[in-house]
Design a protein around this motif. Structure first.
Motif, PDB file in Angstrom:
ATOM      1  N   LYS A  84      51.170  41.390  46.712  1.00 28.81           N
ATOM      2  CA  LYS A  84      49.725  41.154  46.762  1.00 28.81           C
ATOM      3  C   LYS A  84      49.500  39.648  46.800  1.00 28.81           C
ATOM      4  O   LYS A  84      49.993  38.934  45.919  1.00 28.81           O
ATOM      5  CB  LYS A  84      49.111  41.721  45.481  1.00 28.81           C
ATOM      6  N   ASP A 116      47.926  38.058  40.473  1.00 30.27           N
ATOM      7  CA  ASP A 116      48.199  38.920  39.333  1.00 30.27           C
ATOM      8  C   ASP A 116      47.924  40.386  39.679  1.00 30.27           C
ATOM      9  O   ASP A 116      47.007  40.696  40.445  1.00 30.27           O
ATOM     10  CB  ASP A 116      47.294  38.485  38.169  1.00 30.27           C
ATOM     11  N   ASP A 117      48.719  41.276  39.095  1.00 24.91           N
ATOM     12  CA  ASP A 117      48.553  42.717  39.336  1.00 24.91           C
ATOM     13  C   ASP A 117      47.149  43.212  39.022  1.00 24.91           C
ATOM     14  O   ASP A 117      46.672  44.173  39.617  1.00 24.91           O
ATOM     15  CB  ASP A 117      49.547  43.519  38.466  1.00 24.91           C
ATOM     16  N   SER A 118      46.489  42.528  38.076  1.00 20.82           N
ATOM     17  CA  SER A 118      45.161  42.985  37.658  1.00 20.82           C
ATOM     18  C   SER A 118      44.080  42.689  38.700  1.00 20.82           C
ATOM     19  O   SER A 118      42.966  43.178  38.600  1.00 20.82           O
ATOM     20  CB  SER A 118      44.774  42.310  36.333  1.00 20.82           C
ATOM     21  N   LEU A 119      44.405  41.859  39.712  1.00 21.17           N
ATOM     22  CA  LEU A 119      43.410  41.458  40.703  1.00 21.17           C
ATOM     23  C   LEU A 119      43.566  42.262  41.998  1.00 21.17           C
ATOM     24  O   LEU A 119      44.686  42.544  42.418  1.00 21.17           O
ATOM     25  CB  LEU A 119      43.558  39.960  41.014  1.00 21.17           C
ATOM     26  N   GLU A 120      42.437  42.616  42.609  1.00 21.02           N
ATOM     27  CA  GLU A 120      42.460  43.336  43.882  1.00 21.02           C
ATOM     28  C   GLU A 120      42.072  42.394  45.013  1.00 21.02           C
ATOM     29  O   GLU A 120      41.108  41.630  44.876  1.00 21.02           O
ATOM     30  CB  GLU A 120      41.506  44.528  43.847  1.00 21.02           C
ATOM     31  N   ASP A 146      38.485  41.941  45.879  1.00 22.48           N
ATOM     32  CA  ASP A 146      37.669  41.310  44.836  1.00 22.48           C
ATOM     33  C   ASP A 146      37.837  39.796  44.797  1.00 22.48           C
ATOM     34  O   ASP A 146      36.958  39.093  44.310  1.00 22.48           O
ATOM     35  CB  ASP A 146      38.027  41.888  43.453  1.00 22.48           C
ATOM     36  N   ALA A 150      42.844  35.403  36.820  1.00 21.84           N
ATOM     37  CA  ALA A 150      43.655  36.378  36.080  1.00 21.84           C
ATOM     38  C   ALA A 150      43.259  36.415  34.608  1.00 21.84           C
ATOM     39  O   ALA A 150      43.326  37.463  33.959  1.00 21.84           O
ATOM     40  CB  ALA A 150      45.142  36.055  36.225  1.00 21.84           C
ATOM     41  N   ARG A 151      42.816  35.258  34.073  1.00 20.83           N
ATOM     42  CA  ARG A 151      42.374  35.199  32.671  1.00 20.83           C
ATOM     43  C   ARG A 151      40.973  35.748  32.478  1.00 20.83           C
ATOM     44  O   ARG A 151      40.504  35.870  31.352  1.00 20.83           O
ATOM     45  CB  ARG A 151      42.388  33.745  32.179  1.00 20.83           C
ATOM     46  N   GLY A 152      40.274  36.024  33.589  1.00 20.67           N
ATOM     47  CA  GLY A 152      38.901  36.513  33.490  1.00 20.67           C
ATOM     48  C   GLY A 152      37.879  35.406  33.307  1.00 20.67           C
ATOM     49  O   GLY A 152      36.705  35.672  33.059  1.00 20.67           O
ATOM     50  N   LYS A 162      34.948  35.124  37.612  1.00 21.52           N
ATOM     51  CA  LYS A 162      34.761  36.432  38.245  1.00 21.52           C
ATOM     52  C   LYS A 162      33.872  36.239  39.464  1.00 21.52           C
ATOM     53  O   LYS A 162      32.870  35.534  39.411  1.00 21.52           O
ATOM     54  CB  LYS A 162      34.101  37.423  37.282  1.00 21.52           C
TER      55      LYS A 162
END
Length: 345
Positions: free
Chosen positions: A89, A141-145, A148, A309-311, A314
């Motif tokens: 990704k 990071d895996d948490s991000l698409e 997005d 990744a840390r939020g 956004k």
């Protein structure tokens, strides 16, 4: 037999974009990376391209595929690529750079002497696949698409690059005025909040944008209804701010913005469209600086991805199917997009 893909192309200036079928790009050189697009941001620069504003600068041959804010998954790699593998990704730094010139060697990729700029002077990402280089892909990071974060590749990177420059100067107790809390501004606010203890004042014509700004880290919000210069001066003790970051750069924002700057202040130009009209005596008597900001370096993009990744940052997005590209462009032109418009193949 090579496969084909859908791609949205500029066929002429002052003409509507057109959907076409073109071959899927393949790695041509050892460091090439082909990315399957998960999201492509729709940017005001795309409107400026259609208006012909970039024709002289880019010298691009029409037709070509537009789109310079891209993220997705690695689809294919050249023989020498080791930093990413198929399926990774990634977000794509907007420029393809040589790595060998003076600018590249000092980490200043944006000023690469041998660069290509997909979406500006070569084929971009309003398509199903994009060819770029190993030097341009940042694993996310895996948490991000991808859909997005796609607009962080350029809008986010440009906003980050400008406020990171501003943050180097800003100390606790200093003030920063950010003009525009739209697609770029809302990213700049969050990035500056994460990087600086300065007091943040946001100015925007839209009351909803000001409300959003206050909810994501601005200390003060000013709705631009005519009295914004006086209001900002009042908030800054009559002196103005150390730094103004102008994410608008048109419609009279620069004339007002300069009045919000204190002596020896920095005026960061990010949005563009109008000419600066400032008496030179005002520049020298107040000893103010005008600083241009274009995109950002690869390192800027990796740093922005850490904040994402840390939020801490956004992205507010409005998603459209690739086939609905005309609606996305029209909505952006009409000013009805909240945050950033993203095309999703």
């Amino acid at each position: 037999m090579s496969q084909t893909m859908r791609a949205v192309q500029v066929v002429g200036y002052h003409q509507a974009l057109e959907m076409t079928e073109v071959p899927v790009p393949e790695p041509a050189g050892p460091f090439d990376v082909v990315v399957k697009i998960g999201g492509a941001g729709v940017c005001r620069t795309d409107l400026h391209i259609l208006e012909g504003q970039w024709a002289q600068k880019s010298q691009v041959q029409l037709p070509y595929t537009i789109g310079h804010e891209n993220a997705g998954w690695v689809h294919a790699v050249g023989s020498a690529v080791t930093n990413v593998a198929e399926g990774d990704k990634v977000i794509v730094h907007p420029l393809i750079t040589c790595g060998l010139c003076r600018a590249c060697r000092s980490g200043d990729d944006v000023h690469c002497q041998n660069n290509e700029f997909p979406g500006i002077d070569t084929n971009g990402g309003y398509a199903e696949y994009l060819r770029t280089s190993a030097r341009s892909v940042v694993k996310i990071d895996d948490s991000l698409e991808p859909a997005d974060v796609a607009a962080l590749a350029d809008a986010g990177l440009t906003a980050y690059h400008a406020v990171a420059k501003a943050a180097r100067r800003l100390r606790p107790g200093h003030r920063a005025v950010l003009i525009g809390a739209g697609g770029l501004g809302h990213i700049g606010i969050q990035a500056l909040r994460a990087m600086s203890a300065a007091e943040i004042v946001v100015v925007d014509r839209n009351p909803d944008a000001v409300k959003l700004a206050l909810s994501i880290g601005a200390d003060h919000g000013v709705v631009a209804e005519g009295g914004q210069v006086a209001e900002v001066l009042e908030l800054t003790g009559g002196r103005g701010a150390e730094v103004v970051v102008d994410f608008v750069g048109e419609g009279g924002s620069t004339a007002e913005g300069v009045q919000m700057l204190q002596q020896a202040g920095d005026y960061h130009v990010v949005g563009y469209g109008e000419n600066l009209d400032v008496p030179t005596i005002d520049i020298i008597s107040a000893e103010i600086n005008f600083i241009g900001n274009l995109v950002g370096s690869y390192n800027d993009l990796t740093e922005l991805m850490v904040l994402a990744a840390r939020g801490d940052v956004k992205l507010h997005t409005q998603k459209y199917a690739l086939d609905d590209f005309a609606t996305a462009v029209a909505d952006l032109d009409a000013g009805t997009v909240r945050g950033r418009a993203i095309l999703v193949p």
